[in-house]
Write a protein that holds these residues in place. Sequence first.
Motif, short mmCIF file in Angstrom:
data_model
loop_
_atom_site.label_atom_id
_atom_site.label_comp_id
_atom_site.label_asym_id
_atom_site.label_seq_id
_atom_site.Cartn_x
_atom_site.Cartn_y
_atom_site.Cartn_z
N ALA A 134 0.82 -1.21 0.00
CA ALA A 134 0.00 0.00 0.00
C ALA A 134 0.86 1.27 0.00
CB ALA A 134 -0.94 0.00 1.20
N ALA A 135 2.00 1.22 0.71
CA ALA A 135 2.80 2.43 0.82
C ALA A 135 3.43 2.87 -0.51
CB ALA A 135 3.86 2.24 1.90
N PRO A 136 4.02 1.96 -1.34
CA PRO A 136 4.52 2.42 -2.63
C PRO A 136 3.42 2.95 -3.55
CG PRO A 136 5.53 0.37 -2.09
CD PRO A 136 4.46 0.58 -1.09
N LEU A 137 2.21 2.36 -3.47
CA LEU A 137 1.11 2.87 -4.30
C LEU A 137 0.73 4.29 -3.88
CD1 LEU A 137 -0.82 2.16 -6.56
CD2 LEU A 137 -2.43 1.38 -4.85
N GLY A 138 0.68 4.52 -2.57
CA GLY A 138 0.38 5.87 -2.10
C GLY A 138 1.45 6.86 -2.51
N ALA A 139 2.73 6.44 -2.44
CA ALA A 139 3.82 7.32 -2.86
C ALA A 139 3.72 7.63 -4.35
CB ALA A 139 5.16 6.67 -2.54
N THR A 140 3.26 6.64 -5.15
CA THR A 140 3.08 6.89 -6.58
C THR A 140 2.02 7.96 -6.83
OG1 THR A 140 3.56 4.56 -6.92
CG2 THR A 140 2.66 5.77 -8.77
N PHE A 141 0.88 7.84 -6.12
CA PHE A 141 -0.17 8.85 -6.27
C PHE A 141 0.33 10.24 -5.91
CE2 PHE A 141 -4.00 5.79 -5.78
CZ PHE A 141 -3.89 5.50 -7.11
N VAL A 142 1.10 10.31 -4.79
CA VAL A 142 1.58 11.61 -4.34
C VAL A 142 2.58 12.19 -5.33
CG1 VAL A 142 2.88 12.74 -2.53
CG2 VAL A 142 1.09 11.17 -1.95
N ALA A 143 3.43 11.33 -5.92
CA ALA A 143 4.41 11.83 -6.89
C ALA A 143 3.72 12.37 -8.13
CB ALA A 143 5.39 10.72 -7.26
N VAL A 144 2.67 11.68 -8.60
CA VAL A 144 1.93 12.19 -9.77
C VAL A 144 1.26 13.51 -9.44
CG1 VAL A 144 0.00 11.71 -11.30
CG2 VAL A 144 1.59 9.91 -10.76
N ALA A 145 0.67 13.60 -8.23
CA ALA A 145 0.00 14.85 -7.84
C ALA A 145 0.99 16.00 -7.75
CB ALA A 145 -0.71 14.66 -6.51
N ALA A 146 2.17 15.74 -7.17
CA ALA A 146 3.17 16.81 -7.04
C ALA A 146 3.70 17.23 -8.40
CB ALA A 146 4.31 16.34 -6.14
N SER A 147 3.88 16.26 -9.31
CA SER A 147 4.36 16.61 -10.65
C SER A 147 3.33 17.46 -11.38
CB SER A 147 4.64 15.35 -11.46
OG SER A 147 5.57 14.54 -10.80
N LEU A 148 2.04 17.14 -11.24
CA LEU A 148 1.00 17.94 -11.87
C LEU A 148 0.97 19.35 -11.28
CD1 LEU A 148 -2.07 15.56 -12.11
CD2 LEU A 148 -0.82 16.58 -13.98
N GLN A 149 1.21 19.46 -9.97
CA GLN A 149 1.07 20.76 -9.33
C GLN A 149 2.27 21.67 -9.63
OE1 GLN A 149 -1.70 21.46 -7.87
NE2 GLN A 149 -1.14 23.54 -7.31
N ILE A 150 3.48 21.10 -9.64
CA ILE A 150 4.67 21.93 -9.87
C ILE A 150 4.76 22.28 -11.36
CG2 ILE A 150 7.16 21.98 -9.71
CD1 ILE A 150 6.96 20.15 -7.32
N ALA A 151 4.55 21.27 -12.23
CA ALA A 151 4.46 21.49 -13.67
C ALA A 151 5.70 22.14 -14.27
CB ALA A 151 3.21 22.30 -14.03
N GLU A 152 6.89 21.63 -13.87
CA GLU A 152 8.12 22.01 -14.56
C GLU A 152 8.83 20.73 -14.95
OE1 GLU A 152 10.26 24.32 -11.81
OE2 GLU A 152 8.89 26.02 -11.89
N LEU A 153 9.57 20.77 -16.06
CA LEU A 153 10.14 19.53 -16.59
C LEU A 153 11.23 18.99 -15.67
CD1 LEU A 153 9.75 17.73 -18.93
CD2 LEU A 153 11.56 18.90 -20.13
N ASP A 154 12.05 19.88 -15.09
CA ASP A 154 13.12 19.44 -14.19
C ASP A 154 12.54 18.70 -12.98
OD1 ASP A 154 15.23 22.38 -14.57
OD2 ASP A 154 14.78 20.68 -15.87
N SER A 155 11.53 19.31 -12.37
CA SER A 155 10.94 18.71 -11.16
C SER A 155 10.27 17.39 -11.48
CB SER A 155 9.92 19.67 -10.57
OG SER A 155 10.55 20.91 -10.30
N THR A 156 9.58 17.33 -12.62
CA THR A 156 8.93 16.07 -12.99
C THR A 156 9.95 14.97 -13.21
OG1 THR A 156 7.20 17.34 -14.05
CG2 THR A 156 7.33 15.03 -14.60
N PHE A 157 11.08 15.31 -13.84
CA PHE A 157 12.10 14.29 -14.10
C PHE A 157 12.70 13.78 -12.79
CE2 PHE A 157 16.37 12.89 -15.34
CZ PHE A 157 15.99 11.90 -16.24
N LYS A 158 12.99 14.71 -11.86
CA LYS A 158 13.52 14.29 -10.56
C LYS A 158 12.53 13.40 -9.83
CE LYS A 158 16.45 18.26 -9.59
NZ LYS A 158 16.52 19.50 -8.80
#
Lengths: 88, 115
Positions: B40-64
């Motif tokens: 459950a924990a890696p799945l939750g981390a995946t959701f949070v990473a997608v949400a953060a990438s959508l919110q920051i919306a810069e290519l560098d941050s998404t790649f990191k």
Amino acid sequence: MFEVALTIYFATLAVAATLAIARIVVAESIPDRILGLDLLVVISLMGIAGDATRRDGDVFLDVLVVTSLIGFLATVAVARFIERRGSR
Amino acid sequence: MTEVVSSVLLVTGGLLALLSAVGLHRFRDAIARSHAAGKAAPLGATFVAVAASLQIAELDSTFKMVVALALLLITFPTGVHMVVRAAYRSGTELNQEIEVDELGDALRALDDEGG
């Protein structure tokens, strides 16, 4: 909208971290404690990712990478220790 | 629209982390508890990473974020698996209702061969 979601999210993470720490304190064997510590590392990573959205993501994303690798190293080290010494 | 999607993903990831922590208390032995922590924990981390990438919306941050998430998804289940294998081999106490123990049978067969 997103600020409200961030507040709910951080509150949820705080409750989850409290439960993980309680699992570490009241455990019956070493593997249970390692599972709790591992979950605590993942919760810290999720908190850092949520905080990076507030700062528009600068240095803290590098901290994400390094923290996950250090957590893996610690887990493997303690697993080796258990195989040698037993799980009391 | 992006804000709504990222908010929903963020709260879902937090709830998955909470479920993982509750599962650490609810299951009966260490090997069953590892399922709660390790899935459950890696799945939750995946959701949070997608949400953060959508919110920051810069290519560098998404790649990191993609690199950090890939490392987590590779290393975290591996670490949990190593812990559970060590727990089994060092004889941690299992749930008494378990009747089928194929790993124990295989290990005993190996010992009988003298390997």
